[in-house]
Design an enzyme around this catalytic site. Structure first.
Site, PDB file in Angstrom:
ATOM      1  N   GLY A  32      41.702  39.527  31.687  1.00 24.61           N
ATOM      2  CA  GLY A  32      40.486  40.312  31.507  1.00 24.61           C
ATOM      3  C   GLY A  32      39.891  40.540  32.893  1.00 24.61           C
ATOM      4  O   GLY A  32      39.739  39.588  33.674  1.00 24.61           O
ATOM      5  N   ASP A  57      39.698  48.256  32.975  1.00 25.10           N
ATOM      6  CA  ASP A  57      40.212  47.476  34.113  1.00 25.10           C
ATOM      7  C   ASP A  57      39.918  48.153  35.439  1.00 25.10           C
ATOM      8  O   ASP A  57      39.791  47.479  36.478  1.00 25.10           O
ATOM      9  CB  ASP A  57      41.708  47.231  33.958  1.00 25.10           C
ATOM     10  CG  ASP A  57      41.929  46.135  32.939  1.00 25.10           C
ATOM     11  OD1 ASP A  57      41.882  46.435  31.739  1.00 25.10           O
ATOM     12  OD2 ASP A  57      42.066  44.970  33.354  1.00 25.10           O
TER      13      ASP A  57
HETATM   14  O1  MRU Z   1      46.112  42.299  30.330  1.00 23.98           O
HETATM   15  P1  MRU Z   1      44.705  41.832  30.051  1.00 23.98           P
HETATM   16  O2  MRU Z   1      44.604  40.990  28.842  1.00 23.98           O
HETATM   17  O3  MRU Z   1      44.083  41.219  31.279  1.00 23.98           O
HETATM   18  O4  MRU Z   1      43.933  43.178  29.758  1.00 23.98           O
HETATM   19  C1  MRU Z   1      42.550  43.128  29.521  1.00 23.98           C
HETATM   20  C2  MRU Z   1      41.943  44.431  29.166  1.00 23.98           C
HETATM   21  O5  MRU Z   1      42.598  45.461  29.112  1.00 23.98           O
HETATM   22  C3  MRU Z   1      40.455  44.448  28.950  1.00 23.98           C
HETATM   23  O6  MRU Z   1      40.096  45.422  28.032  1.00 23.98           O
HETATM   24  C4  MRU Z   1      39.753  44.735  30.284  1.00 23.98           C
HETATM   25  O7  MRU Z   1      40.195  43.854  31.278  1.00 23.98           O
HETATM   26  C5  MRU Z   1      38.292  44.620  30.178  1.00 23.98           C
HETATM   27  S1  MRU Z   1      37.804  42.948  29.945  1.00 23.98           S
HETATM   28  C6  MRU Z   1      36.138  42.813  29.907  1.00 23.98           C
END
Ligand code: MRU
Length: 337
Positions: free
Chosen positions: A54, A222
């Protein structure tokens, strides 16, 4: 966030021991266990292997890893390079590392950064909550909750706040193949908070939108480019197109630190490719024929045209108001629009 009746946080720093304590998100929902990071190499492993994941949570972990390395008298440029190389898409990682590099006191800066992430989640919750009417059904994707930040969340913050204010809401959680952050992590958080939710298969989103069963969609991000195109978990783009087709408002909840004003459009966002095995195996069991290959981009880019609004710690902005968001980010000042 609450878990097993206790308050826990996805990332914490133990000052006395100079150790970062992470919830090991790989073990959820079966087990709530912790993973201790003693140096930047362990922090890199934890981020890459998704012990912590995240965008804001990765940023906070990197900030503490920089502070920890500073106290261990390591070369901070080298540490920054190693941390940046772990996961290329999330902009908060770079944002946090840059803030630590420019500080004379990285520990104080990391603590302040952590507090600011907590505060931003709450403010995003307050602004976003106003968009959720009593009785609404909200759809979300992946996990943009307390686990993905320091606490509270981005996309889940307005949902939490709506519940706190007594609104009766339902959440449709798409399972989020291949790593199932929706089914495992978002469901775990919503269950702990007593919020009504239903896990749906990723491919079922359009079905529910077309039936008129979704009032709004809120996702995290992200990295958001200057023009509002944004990267989020793979599958977000499909949902945004289906939302427009079916007249469902589509919101992106993210702190201003997720905006990368050094790039113009989403085509410049680096997309992380992860192991084929994440697609070919589920819980350690192979689900495809032995000779199958897989492709596994972890994120996709949604064009800004599909976004109804950005929910930030400064309020909700329409895509055409992104300039106002840039004005809030003093690190972006002076860059050409
Ligand atoms: O691969 P991840 O689990 O790190 O991906 C996370 C996401 O896509 C979330 O939606 C994003 O980081 C926003 S978290 C507040």
């Amino acid at each position: 966030m609450k878990a097993n009746g206790k308050e826990v946080r996805s990332v914490e720093y133990d000052k006395e021991r100079n150790v970062i304590r992470l919830i090991d998100q790989r073990a959820l929902p079966e087990e709530l266990k912790f993973f201790e990071v003693g140096d930047y190499k362990e922090a890199c492993y934890a981020i890459k292997d998704m012990v912590v994941r995240g965008a804001p949570a990765i940023g906070v972990t990197a900030a503490f890893a920089m502070a920890q390395a500073h106290l261990q008298k390591k070369d901070l440029k080298e540490v920054a390079g190693a941390l940046r190389a772990t996961r290329p898409t999330a902009y908060d990682l770079n944002y946090a590392i840059d803030r630590m590099l420019e500080s004379e006191d990285p520990l104080r800066a990391a603590m302040e950064y952590y507090d600011s992430i907590l505060d931003k989640g709450k403010r995003i919750g307050d602004y976003g909550e106003a968009l959720i009417r009593d009785g609404s059904t909200v759809m979300t994707h992946c996990n943009a909750g307390a686990l993905a930040t320091a606490d509270y969340g981005t996309a889940l913050a307005p949902i939490r706040r709506a519940k706190e204010k007594g609104k009766k809401i339902k959440v449709l959680v798409s399972e989020t193949r291949p790593r199932l952050q929706g089914a495992k992590l978002t469901a775990w958080e919503l269950s702990n908070e007593g919020i009504e939710y239903y896990i749906i298969a990723d491919g079922a989103s359009g079905y529910f939108m077309k039936k008129g069963m979704v009032d709004l969609i809120i996702v995290g991000a992200d990295r958001i480019a200057s023009n509002g195109d944004f990267a989020n978990k793979i599958g977000t783009y499909e949902k945004s197109v289906l939302a427009k087709e079916n007249g469902v408002p589509f919101y992106v909840a993210a702190p201003v630190s997720t905006f990368d004003f050094s790039i113009d459009t989403g085509s410049e966002i680096p997309i992380e490719e992860r192991s084929e095995d994440e697609v070919l195996f589920i819980s350690g069991k192979r689900i495809a024929p032995q000779n199958s290959r897989a492709l596994n981009p972890a994120f996709d880019v949604t064009p800004c045209d599909y976004v109804t609004g950005f929910i930030t710690e400064y309020g909700v902005f329409k895509p055409e108001e992104i300039k106002k968001i840039r004005e809030k980010n003093h690190y972006a000042q002076g860059r050409v629009a």
